[in-house]
Design a protein around this motif. Sequence first.
Motif, short mmCIF file in Angstrom:
data_model
loop_
_atom_site.label_atom_id
_atom_site.label_comp_id
_atom_site.label_asym_id
_atom_site.label_seq_id
_atom_site.Cartn_x
_atom_site.Cartn_y
_atom_site.Cartn_z
N UNK A 122 -35.69 -18.22 63.83
CA UNK A 122 -36.14 -17.23 62.85
C UNK A 122 -37.21 -17.77 61.92
N UNK A 123 -36.95 -18.89 61.25
CA UNK A 123 -37.90 -19.38 60.24
C UNK A 123 -39.25 -19.77 60.86
N UNK A 124 -39.26 -20.10 62.15
CA UNK A 124 -40.51 -20.48 62.82
C UNK A 124 -41.55 -19.36 62.76
N UNK A 125 -41.09 -18.10 62.75
CA UNK A 125 -42.03 -16.99 62.90
C UNK A 125 -42.24 -16.19 61.62
N UNK A 126 -41.53 -16.51 60.57
CA UNK A 126 -41.60 -15.69 59.35
C UNK A 126 -43.01 -15.60 58.79
N UNK A 127 -43.73 -16.72 58.72
CA UNK A 127 -45.07 -16.71 58.15
C UNK A 127 -46.04 -15.86 58.98
N UNK A 128 -45.81 -15.76 60.29
CA UNK A 128 -46.66 -14.92 61.13
C UNK A 128 -46.40 -13.44 60.88
N UNK A 129 -45.15 -13.11 60.58
CA UNK A 129 -44.74 -11.71 60.49
C UNK A 129 -44.94 -11.12 59.10
N UNK A 130 -44.70 -11.90 58.06
CA UNK A 130 -44.72 -11.37 56.69
C UNK A 130 -46.00 -10.58 56.35
N UNK A 131 -47.19 -11.04 56.76
CA UNK A 131 -48.40 -10.27 56.42
C UNK A 131 -48.41 -8.86 57.00
N UNK A 132 -47.60 -8.62 58.04
CA UNK A 132 -47.58 -7.29 58.66
C UNK A 132 -46.64 -6.33 57.95
N UNK A 133 -45.85 -6.85 57.00
CA UNK A 133 -44.89 -6.00 56.29
C UNK A 133 -45.54 -5.48 55.02
N UNK A 134 -46.50 -4.60 55.23
CA UNK A 134 -47.30 -4.07 54.13
C UNK A 134 -47.29 -2.54 54.16
N UNK A 135 -48.06 -1.94 53.30
CA UNK A 135 -48.06 -0.48 53.19
C UNK A 135 -48.56 0.20 54.47
#
Length: 394
Positions: free
Chosen positions: A341-354
């Motif tokens: 899980x933690x391996x991919x968090x930085x890749x995914x977080x920018x996509x959780x936007x408006x």
Amino acid sequence: MRALTWQGKGDVSVETVPDPRIEDPADIVVRVTATGICGSDLHLYEVLGPYLEPGDILGHEPMGIVEEVGPGVTALSAGDRVVVPFNVSCGTCWMCGQGLHSQCETTQVHERGTGAALFGFSQLYGEVPGGQAEFLRVPFGNTLPVKVEHGPPDDRFVYLSDVLPTAWQAVEYAAIPPGGSVTVLGLGPIGDMAARIALHRGAGQVIGVDLVPERLARARARGVHTLDLNEFGDGAADEIRRLTGGRGSDAVIDAVGMEAHGAGAAGAAQKLANVLPDAVGQKLMERAGLDDMGAFTIAVDAVRRGGTISIIGVYGGAVDPVPMMTLFDKQIQLRMGQANVKRWVDDILPLLNENDPLGVDDFATHRLPLEEAEQAYKTFQEKKDGMVKTLLIP
């Protein structure tokens, strides 16, 4: 507090249990505000009974508000909003340093010979109390929780606990060439999200295979070419080849794994294991466990020569019939494993936007009170009421 507990095969109930407390200086206690039901929870509900005890708290997809922090926690404070990854990983060992958080050397369950401990997932993975509850004790408070902003609804972030990184890893491991094709077998929450991520990351053709009409319609609405297994049956791989110029799919993602209800000889063995004494049932599962290999067989057939199969669906069999000759002859690359899980968090977080490119804001088909969890499990198991993804609200 109130929590969803396992009571026996096909039997879960919400009970009053002791509140969690700080046990280590690096612990935090989280007040859970949303927690998902995962397809893997159904494995516990039906298949993995020999590894559970009545009263075990289930669930591994929680988020919430930090209620209390241990004296050794400096990265978080009470009132912070966090998502809790389902791997119980320290973040500081050699494995975590390689991005292999599901193999964390600090929490590996050595007595079972398994990888990192998991929240709410039986003796196989550490028997750590889970997150389908009002409160959750979380170890490694400085390195494990994912801090997120206040404001957006829980739906924006809760899938960071499992669905998003699991689906992201499935696509990463699939190694889809730019503009290439990928077939996703199983359009439950993980398969559905993997298809969305594949399209977002540039796949030219995404084919989704399932047999539940609501799941097929949901994927089709996102631009996936869907195949109803009820219609194509044993000819599904032939249709996939037809859709890919006769060659087969560049990559196949198996998001099915072992069926949660068991099937055929595999299902009979699972049912037998559940009625035997725990010690005997565990030995049967570990030494003679057999999965229904239907999805994997389609994957091997449908992938092109030199292509990749990415397995993200959970398998548990010890003697599965793997077609090694075909895998070798077709020069297939095979990647699999529990999501890190933690391996991919930085890749995914920018996509959780408006803009919500992955459609997380309306990904849940059901939002129910925790007190209705027992019925929710039954509905999910029976694939009724259009249920694909349920969030429980304590």
